[in-house]
Design an enzyme around this catalytic site. Structure first.
Site, PDB file in Angstrom:
ATOM      1  N   LYS A  64      46.407  37.742  32.748  1.00  0.00           N
ATOM      2  CA  LYS A  64      47.656  37.518  33.744  1.00  0.00           C
ATOM      3  C   LYS A  64      46.860  36.743  35.147  1.00  0.00           C
ATOM      4  O   LYS A  64      47.344  35.961  35.578  1.00  0.00           O
ATOM      5  CB  LYS A  64      48.554  38.811  34.174  1.00  0.00           C
ATOM      6  CG  LYS A  64      49.184  39.274  33.194  1.00  0.00           C
ATOM      7  CD  LYS A  64      49.758  40.780  33.363  1.00  0.00           C
ATOM      8  CE  LYS A  64      50.603  41.165  32.110  1.00  0.00           C
ATOM      9  NZ  LYS A  64      50.767  42.554  32.238  1.00  0.00           N
ATOM     10  N   ASP A  75      58.424  42.204  36.668  1.00  0.00           N
ATOM     11  CA  ASP A  75      58.776  42.788  35.506  1.00  0.00           C
ATOM     12  C   ASP A  75      60.466  43.081  35.168  1.00  0.00           C
ATOM     13  O   ASP A  75      60.893  43.142  34.051  1.00  0.00           O
ATOM     14  CB  ASP A  75      58.241  44.095  35.048  1.00  0.00           C
ATOM     15  CG  ASP A  75      56.905  44.056  34.490  1.00  0.00           C
ATOM     16  OD1 ASP A  75      56.730  43.256  33.570  1.00  0.00           O
ATOM     17  OD2 ASP A  75      56.164  45.126  34.512  1.00  0.00           O
ATOM     18  N   GLN A  97      50.720  47.652  35.647  1.00  0.00           N
ATOM     19  CA  GLN A  97      50.339  47.696  34.420  1.00  0.00           C
ATOM     20  C   GLN A  97      50.776  49.066  33.839  1.00  0.00           C
ATOM     21  O   GLN A  97      50.133  49.947  34.132  1.00  0.00           O
ATOM     22  CB  GLN A  97      49.013  47.165  34.295  1.00  0.00           C
ATOM     23  CG  GLN A  97      48.719  47.128  32.784  1.00  0.00           C
ATOM     24  CD  GLN A  97      49.405  45.741  32.030  1.00  0.00           C
ATOM     25  OE1 GLN A  97      49.407  44.858  32.726  1.00  0.00           O
ATOM     26  NE2 GLN A  97      50.038  45.834  30.633  1.00  0.00           N
TER      27      GLN A  97
END
Ligand code: NDP
Length: 291
Positions: A54, A121, A98
């Site tokens: 990422k 997200d 995460q």
């Protein structure tokens, strides 16, 4: 006739190219370089690889990347304090914590503490609500990527019979919401659905997000249907090695489908590309910039 293979790797590269152009345009018009902060707690090897990828791709598209690597023993309060700091930081437009988090941390509490406008997200209840009522919002990355792949081979989704297998909060439900927004007629199937093969055979667009290796068989597919396989399952392969397969029995379903995504190389590569796209969208939402 064999199905068209939907190349997620190539389409993800197109999305990243577009994101890089959007970043340049934001820099030119508003002097703004979007920034993505990723918080990693603990030593989970798969999470470490995701976070590294990422960060690398964030920098590649010209955005700022902020990485926070915390030890396994970090307290819930310390993580909440970091999220508050990032919420207040004008350099940070997107925040990603995460998963999985260590067991002593309440993941829901941490995710819900992220400013909804920085929630790249798209898991915050505010963003879930905005998606269902049709407001501008941040949509979870995997369903967004899956919808982009479907549209590549089915540009007009209006009126299409879509079946989504799976009703999780991170894939199935937001996928259904996105397809509804595109005016598909949507059926959400799950473990309690009766005669799942018959339900699937009605689908012009079938999205499988189940987590069961090669569950969807050839005789579940309507001839010519578009099949998007979200599943990622590690199963025993040859010579004692393991391999990745989807939720769809790819080889046999490709004989009937009109178009199909492979695993790996289908939905998987789209997820990070859509995360980068969401970071640009987040920056625009925060600065009240129209698309
Ligand atoms: P969950 O386990 O949270 O949800 C699975 C869903 O499938 C549930 O709604 C469940 O129904 C349903 N289901 C389970 N068994 C059956 C069955 N026999 N028949 C019909 N429905 C069934 O999984 P996720 O949504 O998180 O993930 C789904 C898959 O997608 C996994 O393989 C995961 O690895 C993959 N994935 C891939 C990503 C990517 O980047 N490509 C990102 C995220 C996930 P019920 O609700 O009734 O229990």
């Amino acid at each position: 006739m064999a199905a068209q293979i939907i190349d997620g790797k190539a389409i993800a590269a197109e999305v990243r190219k577009q994101v890089a152009e959007d970043v340049k345009a934001l820099q030119a018009s508003h002097g703004l370089t979007p920034g993505l902060a990723v918080v990693l707690v603990g030593e989970d090897p798969a999470s470490k690889v995701y976070v590294k990828n990422k960060a690398a791709q964030t920098v590649e598209v010209g955005m700022k990347s902020f990485e926070y690597k915390l030890s396994e023993t970090t307290s819930e309060q310390e993580i909440l304090d970091l999220v508050q700091k990032l919420n207040a930081d004008p350099e940070v437009n997107g925040i990603l914590v995460q998963l999985p988090l260590p067991k002593h941390v309440n993941a829901e509490k941490v995710l819900n503490s992220i400013d909804p406008d920085k929630d790249v997200d798209g898991f915050h209840p505010t963003n879930v609500g905005r998606l269902w009522i049709g407001e501008r919002t941040l949509v979870p990355c995997t369903p967004t990527g899956s919808a982009i792949l479907a549209k590549k081979v089915m540009p007009r989704l209006k009126g299409v019979n879509a079946v989504v297998i799976g009703r999780s909060n991170i894939v199935g439900k937001p996928m259904a919401a996105l397809l509804l927004r595109e005016s598909c007629t949507v059926t959400i199937a799950h473990s309690q659905t009766e005669d799942l093969p018959a339900v699937c055979r009605e689908a012009d667009l079938l999205v499988a997000a189940v987590g069961r290796p090669e569950m969807v068989k050839k005789d579940w597919i309507k001839p010519g249907a578009v099949v998007i396989d979200v599943g990622i399952n590690r199963v025993p392969g040859e010579n004692g090695k393991t391999k990745l397969v989807g939720d769809v029995a790819y080889a046999e379903c490709a004989e009937v489908a009109g178009a199909i995504t492979p695993v790996p190389g289908g939905v998987g590569p789209m997820t990070i590309a859509c995360l980068l796209q969401n970071t640009v969208t987040a920056a625009k939402i925060q600065k009240n910039i129209k698309d």
